[in-house]
Design a protein around this motif. Structure first.
Motif, PDB file in Angstrom:
ATOM      1  N   LEU A 164      61.128  46.658  30.866  1.00 48.76           N
ATOM      2  CA  LEU A 164      60.192  46.199  29.841  1.00 48.76           C
ATOM      3  C   LEU A 164      60.249  47.177  28.672  1.00 48.76           C
ATOM      4  CD1 LEU A 164      57.886  44.186  29.084  1.00 48.76           C
ATOM      5  CD2 LEU A 164      56.301  45.921  29.959  1.00 48.76           C
ATOM      6  N   ALA A 165      60.522  46.661  27.485  1.00 49.54           N
ATOM      7  CA  ALA A 165      60.542  47.470  26.270  1.00 49.54           C
ATOM      8  C   ALA A 165      59.223  47.289  25.525  1.00 49.54           C
ATOM      9  CB  ALA A 165      61.713  47.053  25.376  1.00 49.54           C
ATOM     10  N   VAL A 166      58.606  48.405  25.113  1.00 46.88           N
ATOM     11  CA  VAL A 166      57.337  48.366  24.385  1.00 46.88           C
ATOM     12  C   VAL A 166      57.463  49.243  23.145  1.00 46.88           C
ATOM     13  CG1 VAL A 166      56.043  47.993  26.519  1.00 46.88           C
ATOM     14  CG2 VAL A 166      56.316  50.321  25.631  1.00 46.88           C
ATOM     15  N   PRO A 167      56.679  48.972  22.091  1.00 47.87           N
ATOM     16  CA  PRO A 167      56.736  49.829  20.898  1.00 47.87           C
ATOM     17  C   PRO A 167      56.258  51.244  21.206  1.00 47.87           C
ATOM     18  CG  PRO A 167      55.578  47.765  20.445  1.00 47.87           C
ATOM     19  CD  PRO A 167      55.733  47.857  21.928  1.00 47.87           C
ATOM     20  N   VAL A 168      56.796  52.205  20.493  1.00 44.89           N
ATOM     21  CA  VAL A 168      56.291  53.578  20.593  1.00 44.89           C
ATOM     22  C   VAL A 168      54.823  53.568  20.148  1.00 44.89           C
ATOM     23  CG1 VAL A 168      56.515  55.919  19.713  1.00 44.89           C
ATOM     24  CG2 VAL A 168      58.564  54.555  20.172  1.00 44.89           C
ATOM     25  N   GLY A 169      53.961  54.160  20.945  1.00 43.08           N
ATOM     26  CA  GLY A 169      52.537  54.156  20.632  1.00 43.08           C
ATOM     27  C   GLY A 169      51.776  53.017  21.286  1.00 43.08           C
ATOM     28  N   HIS A 170      52.469  52.121  21.960  1.00 45.15           N
ATOM     29  CA  HIS A 170      51.812  51.029  22.684  1.00 45.15           C
ATOM     30  C   HIS A 170      50.966  51.597  23.820  1.00 45.15           C
ATOM     31  CE1 HIS A 170      51.532  47.490  25.378  1.00 45.15           C
ATOM     32  NE2 HIS A 170      51.661  46.780  24.274  1.00 45.15           N
ATOM     33  N   ARG A 171      49.957  50.869  24.236  1.00 42.28           N
ATOM     34  CA  ARG A 171      49.058  51.348  25.293  1.00 42.28           C
ATOM     35  C   ARG A 171      49.796  51.636  26.596  1.00 42.28           C
ATOM     36  NH1 ARG A 171      47.576  47.612  29.167  1.00 42.28           N
ATOM     37  NH2 ARG A 171      48.269  45.454  28.802  1.00 42.28           N
ATOM     38  N   LEU A 172      50.941  50.970  26.813  1.00 41.51           N
ATOM     39  CA  LEU A 172      51.699  51.187  28.044  1.00 41.51           C
ATOM     40  C   LEU A 172      52.780  52.254  27.895  1.00 41.51           C
ATOM     41  CD1 LEU A 172      52.212  47.461  29.138  1.00 41.51           C
ATOM     42  CD2 LEU A 172      50.581  49.110  30.100  1.00 41.51           C
ATOM     43  N   ALA A 173      53.055  52.680  26.674  1.00 42.80           N
ATOM     44  CA  ALA A 173      54.102  53.676  26.444  1.00 42.80           C
ATOM     45  C   ALA A 173      53.763  54.959  27.203  1.00 42.80           C
ATOM     46  CB  ALA A 173      54.240  53.954  24.958  1.00 42.80           C
ATOM     47  N   GLY A 174      54.745  55.527  27.854  1.00 43.50           N
ATOM     48  CA  GLY A 174      54.533  56.740  28.629  1.00 43.50           C
ATOM     49  C   GLY A 174      54.354  56.477  30.114  1.00 43.50           C
ATOM     50  N   ARG A 175      54.005  55.259  30.472  1.00 42.98           N
ATOM     51  CA  ARG A 175      53.923  54.921  31.900  1.00 42.98           C
ATOM     52  C   ARG A 175      55.307  54.650  32.459  1.00 42.98           C
ATOM     53  NH1 ARG A 175      49.276  50.531  33.062  1.00 42.98           N
ATOM     54  NH2 ARG A 175      50.501  50.502  35.002  1.00 42.98           N
ATOM     55  N   GLU A 176      55.454  54.821  33.747  1.00 42.65           N
ATOM     56  CA  GLU A 176      56.746  54.572  34.381  1.00 42.65           C
ATOM     57  C   GLU A 176      56.863  53.147  34.888  1.00 42.65           C
ATOM     58  OE1 GLU A 176      57.783  57.342  37.379  1.00 42.65           O
ATOM     59  OE2 GLU A 176      57.746  59.081  36.034  1.00 42.65           O
ATOM     60  N   ARG A 177      55.743  52.566  35.350  1.00 42.50           N
ATOM     61  CA  ARG A 177      55.794  51.235  35.941  1.00 42.50           C
ATOM     62  C   ARG A 177      54.573  50.428  35.493  1.00 42.50           C
ATOM     63  NH1 ARG A 177      59.692  51.735  39.901  1.00 42.50           N
ATOM     64  NH2 ARG A 177      59.403  49.550  40.435  1.00 42.50           N
ATOM     65  N   VAL A 178      54.706  49.106  35.584  1.00 39.56           N
ATOM     66  CA  VAL A 178      53.594  48.233  35.234  1.00 39.56           C
ATOM     67  C   VAL A 178      53.706  46.951  36.048  1.00 39.56           C
ATOM     68  CG1 VAL A 178      54.851  47.149  33.331  1.00 39.56           C
ATOM     69  CG2 VAL A 178      52.355  47.133  33.306  1.00 39.56           C
ATOM     70  N   ALA A 179      52.577  46.389  36.426  1.00 40.17           N
ATOM     71  CA  ALA A 179      52.551  45.117  37.145  1.00 40.17           C
ATOM     72  C   ALA A 179      52.551  43.967  36.150  1.00 40.17           C
ATOM     73  CB  ALA A 179      51.316  45.041  38.042  1.00 40.17           C
ATOM     74  N   VAL A 180      53.134  42.851  36.551  1.00 35.92           N
ATOM     75  CA  VAL A 180      53.211  41.690  35.669  1.00 35.92           C
ATOM     76  C   VAL A 180      51.812  41.214  35.272  1.00 35.92           C
ATOM     77  CG1 VAL A 180      53.953  39.283  35.498  1.00 35.92           C
ATOM     78  CG2 VAL A 180      55.447  40.969  36.582  1.00 35.92           C
ATOM     79  N   ALA A 181      50.875  41.272  36.187  1.00 35.09           N
ATOM     80  CA  ALA A 181      49.520  40.800  35.896  1.00 35.09           C
ATOM     81  C   ALA A 181      48.871  41.572  34.750  1.00 35.09           C
ATOM     82  CB  ALA A 181      48.652  40.900  37.147  1.00 35.09           C
TER      83      ALA A 181
END
Length: 295
Positions: A164-181
């Motif tokens: 999953l690609a996210v913008p720099v500064g996105h709330r998820l940026a810096g995390r290693e993993r994320v759930a689809v939900a």
């Protein structure tokens, strides 16, 4: 029923339009119309449904088209095989792929091995690839989605994780993993329906009883990192994109907690089709060179 009638029918069936078929065939429109009417008369059943000036392939026409394309492909194979043998030449190569960028390395090696050999490339979603193969328009399809059936052979070239690609500064940026939900309320940049990224995205969300919110869609996946970096949305990209862009690129990367979140790249060809010497070389090089670092 002659070959010319079958070729006219094939063109009309593809375009679902008499005028466009006539343009492709470089003949007058009335000639195409008369040929189709005569063919339907010989077969004793309509092949198209007509509403005013609109024409659509019906179920009988669709079944007939499968047989016609198979027959014409066999004849084209025979012509090419005899011509290649008579001239002693290497033949040509034609390939369909969802994105042409991934062919660059193979084509470079092929050009070095077979300078001067004609190469034709088609960008196409997986449904169109099957038609291109069946009609003999291409020797190979490079597919990132299942393209199976008794009429084709295939070889798996690479399997790689999709991130999953996210913008720099996105709330998820810096995390290693994320759930689809957790992505239910996110805007997505994706390809159009029919391409592998969109199919995977919709499949992952469907498992959670969700549907992705796609705000930007196109035909070229290579544009996704720039669009994501610009803040348009987030998107799925193969791991090779991370290696190409590096860690200092325009996006941040996360792994998805989801089974089968990967892309399988497969080379597909028509069973029993004639493959020229050049095509055989291309198949070998694809196995040796295409995405050798994918995991």
């Amino acid at each position: 029923m002659d070959l010319l009638s079958l070729r006219y029918f094939q063109s009309v069936a593809r375009h679902q339009h008499i005028s466009r078929a006539a343009e492709e065939l470089r003949v007058a429109q009335p000639s195409v119309s008369r040929t189709i009417i005569r063919l339907e008369s010989e077969l004793g059943t309509p092949l198209f449904d007509r509403r005013g000036r609109r024409i659509r392939l019906n179920e009988h026409g669709a079944a007939f088209l499968v047989r016609v394309e198979r027959a014409l492909a066999e004849l084209e194979d025979a012509r090419r095989e005899v011509a290649d043998a008579g001239r002693g030449g290497p033949g040509r190569v034609a390939v369909a792929a969802e994105t042409l960028l991934q062919l660059a390395g193979v084509l470079s090696a092929f050009r070095e091995l077979r300078p001067g050999v004609g190469v034709r490339l088609f960008q196409a979603p997986v449904d169109s690839m099957r038609r291109h193969l069946r009609s003999g328009e291409v020797d190979f399809a490079l597919a990132s989605q299942p393209l199976t059936g008794p009429e084709v052979c295939s070889a798996e070239l690479a399997r790689e994780e999709v991130l999953l690609a996210v913008p720099v500064g996105h709330r998820l940026a810096g995390r290693e993993r994320v759930a689809v939900a957790e992505l239910a309320d996110e805007d997505f940049v994706s390809t159009r329906p029919g391409h592998w990224q969109r199919a995977l995205l919709e499949r992952l969300f469907a498992r959670e009883g969700l549907a992705p919110r796609v705000v930007c869609e196109g035909d070229e996946a290579a544009a996704t990192p720039e669009l994501v970096g610009a803040g348009v949305g987030i998107g799925l990209m193969p791991a090779v994109a991370r290696r190409v862009l590096g860690e200092d690129g325009p996006v941040g990367w996360l792994r998805l907690d989801a089974p089968d979140c990967h892309r399988t790249l497969t080379l597909v060809w028509r069973r029993d089709a004639y493959l020229s010497p050049a095509a055989l070389d291309f198949r070998r090089l694809a196995g040796e060179r295409l995405m050798p670092d994918a995991s």
